[in-house]
Motif scaffolding. Structure first.
Motif, mmCIF file in Angstrom:
data_model
loop_
_atom_site.group_PDB
_atom_site.id
_atom_site.type_symbol
_atom_site.label_atom_id
_atom_site.label_comp_id
_atom_site.label_asym_id
_atom_site.label_seq_id
_atom_site.Cartn_x
_atom_site.Cartn_y
_atom_site.Cartn_z
ATOM 1 N N GLY A 280 69.815 -43.868 -96.927
ATOM 2 C CA GLY A 280 69.083 -44.586 -95.898
ATOM 3 C C GLY A 280 68.273 -43.676 -94.999
ATOM 4 N N SER A 281 67.673 -44.280 -93.968
ATOM 5 C CA SER A 281 66.801 -43.554 -93.045
ATOM 6 C C SER A 281 67.180 -43.841 -91.598
ATOM 7 N N LEU A 282 66.901 -42.863 -90.750
ATOM 8 C CA LEU A 282 67.027 -43.013 -89.307
ATOM 9 C C LEU A 282 65.897 -42.241 -88.655
ATOM 10 N N GLY A 283 65.467 -42.731 -87.484
ATOM 11 C CA GLY A 283 64.477 -42.004 -86.719
ATOM 12 C C GLY A 283 65.028 -41.649 -85.359
ATOM 13 N N LEU A 284 65.072 -40.373 -85.051
ATOM 14 C CA LEU A 284 65.549 -39.908 -83.747
ATOM 15 C C LEU A 284 64.366 -39.670 -82.825
ATOM 16 N N SER A 285 64.595 -39.922 -81.541
ATOM 17 C CA SER A 285 63.583 -39.668 -80.517
ATOM 18 C C SER A 285 64.185 -38.795 -79.433
ATOM 19 N N CYS A 286 63.332 -38.022 -78.780
ATOM 20 C CA CYS A 286 63.742 -37.175 -77.662
ATOM 21 C C CYS A 286 62.694 -37.320 -76.565
ATOM 22 N N ALA A 287 63.129 -37.770 -75.397
ATOM 23 C CA ALA A 287 62.233 -37.962 -74.260
ATOM 24 C C ALA A 287 62.463 -36.866 -73.237
ATOM 25 N N ARG B 138 62.913 -34.165 -96.771
ATOM 26 C CA ARG B 138 63.600 -35.395 -96.355
ATOM 27 C C ARG B 138 63.390 -35.705 -94.877
ATOM 28 N N PHE B 139 63.349 -34.672 -94.036
ATOM 29 C CA PHE B 139 63.187 -34.836 -92.594
ATOM 30 C C PHE B 139 61.796 -34.382 -92.185
ATOM 31 N N THR B 140 61.278 -35.007 -91.129
ATOM 32 C CA THR B 140 59.977 -34.623 -90.599
ATOM 33 C C THR B 140 60.011 -34.628 -89.079
ATOM 34 N N ILE B 141 59.650 -33.496 -88.487
ATOM 35 C CA ILE B 141 59.558 -33.403 -87.025
ATOM 36 C C ILE B 141 58.115 -33.677 -86.603
ATOM 37 N N SER B 142 57.960 -34.349 -85.472
ATOM 38 C CA SER B 142 56.627 -34.617 -84.931
ATOM 39 C C SER B 142 56.737 -34.733 -83.414
ATOM 40 N N ARG B 143 55.603 -34.807 -82.754
ATOM 41 C CA ARG B 143 55.620 -34.924 -81.295
ATOM 42 C C ARG B 143 54.422 -35.724 -80.804
ATOM 43 N N ASP B 144 54.578 -36.277 -79.603
ATOM 44 C CA ASP B 144 53.504 -36.981 -78.916
ATOM 45 C C ASP B 144 53.436 -36.408 -77.510
ATOM 46 N N ASN B 145 52.488 -35.530 -77.262
ATOM 47 C CA ASN B 145 52.436 -34.841 -75.970
ATOM 48 C C ASN B 145 52.053 -35.771 -74.820
ATOM 49 N N THR B 146 51.305 -36.823 -75.108
ATOM 50 C CA THR B 146 50.925 -37.732 -74.024
ATOM 51 C C THR B 146 52.137 -38.506 -73.516
ATOM 52 N N GLN C 9 62.165 -37.836 -88.070
ATOM 53 C CA GLN C 9 62.323 -38.886 -89.064
ATOM 54 C C GLN C 9 63.181 -38.357 -90.193
ATOM 55 N N MET C 10 64.271 -39.068 -90.476
ATOM 56 C CA MET C 10 65.238 -38.612 -91.469
ATOM 57 C C MET C 10 65.317 -39.634 -92.590
ATOM 58 N N ASN C 11 64.939 -39.213 -93.779
ATOM 59 C CA ASN C 11 64.989 -40.082 -94.963
ATOM 60 C C ASN C 11 65.970 -39.513 -95.982
ATOM 61 N N SER C 12 66.341 -40.348 -96.935
ATOM 62 C CA SER C 12 67.253 -39.922 -98.012
ATOM 63 C C SER C 12 68.474 -39.210 -97.446
ATOM 64 N N LEU C 13 69.082 -39.823 -96.468
ATOM 65 C CA LEU C 13 70.211 -39.188 -95.784
ATOM 66 C C LEU C 13 71.408 -39.017 -96.702
ATOM 67 N N LYS C 14 72.127 -37.924 -96.463
ATOM 68 C CA LYS C 14 73.303 -37.580 -97.245
ATOM 69 C C LYS C 14 74.514 -37.503 -96.317
ATOM 70 N N PRO C 15 75.718 -37.672 -96.841
ATOM 71 C CA PRO C 15 76.915 -37.540 -95.989
ATOM 72 C C PRO C 15 76.976 -36.202 -95.262
ATOM 73 N N GLU C 16 76.463 -35.156 -95.874
ATOM 74 C CA GLU C 16 76.492 -33.833 -95.232
ATOM 75 C C GLU C 16 75.513 -33.711 -94.072
ATOM 76 N N ASP C 17 74.691 -34.727 -93.854
ATOM 77 C CA ASP C 17 73.816 -34.750 -92.679
ATOM 78 C C ASP C 17 74.551 -35.272 -91.439
ATOM 79 N N THR C 18 75.783 -35.730 -91.622
ATOM 80 C CA THR C 18 76.566 -36.237 -90.491
ATOM 81 C C THR C 18 76.797 -35.138 -89.459
ATOM 82 N N ALA C 19 76.404 -35.411 -88.227
ATOM 83 C CA ALA C 19 76.501 -34.412 -87.152
ATOM 84 C C ALA C 19 76.004 -35.037 -85.858
ATOM 85 N N VAL C 20 76.219 -34.305 -84.768
ATOM 86 C CA VAL C 20 75.536 -34.621 -83.515
ATOM 87 C C VAL C 20 74.213 -33.868 -83.531
#
Length: 130
Positions: free
Chosen positions: A16-23, A70-78, A85-96
């Motif tokens: 599966g996929s998840l998208g993380l955000s950081c503000a 599988r993962f892609t980092i991006s930013r929006d400076n405005t 963006q995390m795609n094709s997730l694996k059990p070994e990607d489990t973490a904080v």
């Protein structure tokens, strides 16, 4: 007050996929568009490890071999936001997963080490079930 706040974590099945955000907020991030940013992760019993980094403009990125393709980092400076963006997730990607910012001068590149960064978020849990 300086803050990096991550969101978007959760439980997902393998593949599966998840998208993380950081503000980013606070006076220290008034010049957000000049800062290099990164994502790291820490699994139970393991050290915090590098996942991805992006330079101030977003024109240069680097991903750890374990997530490349599988993962892609991006930013929006405005919006003072960084994404993972995390795609094709694996059990070994489990973490904080932690967002980080490098606010010191001479930060034109991408940075791969924990000590390269000056600020950290509180983390968001990602759990991938098999």
């Amino acid at each position: 007050q300086v803050q990096l706040v991550e969101s978007g974590g959760g439980l997902v099945q393998a593949g599966g996929s998840l998208g993380l955000s950081c503000a980013a907020s606070g006076r220290a991030f008034s010049a957000f568009s000049t800062y290099a940013m990164g994502w790291f992760r820490q699994a139970p019993g393991k050290e915090r490890e590098f996942v991805a980094a992006i330079n101030w403009s977003g024109g240069s990125t680097y991903h750890a071999d374990s997530v490349k393709g599988r993962f892609t980092i991006s930013r929006d400076n405005t919006r003072k936001m960084v994404y993972l963006q995390m795609n094709s997730l694996k059990p070994e990607d489990t973490a904080v997963y932690y967002c980080s910012a490098r606010t010191r001068s001479n930060s034109a590149g991408v940075y791969l080490q924990r000590w390269d960064y000056d600020y950290w978020g509180q983390g968001t849990q990602v759990t991938v079930s098999s």
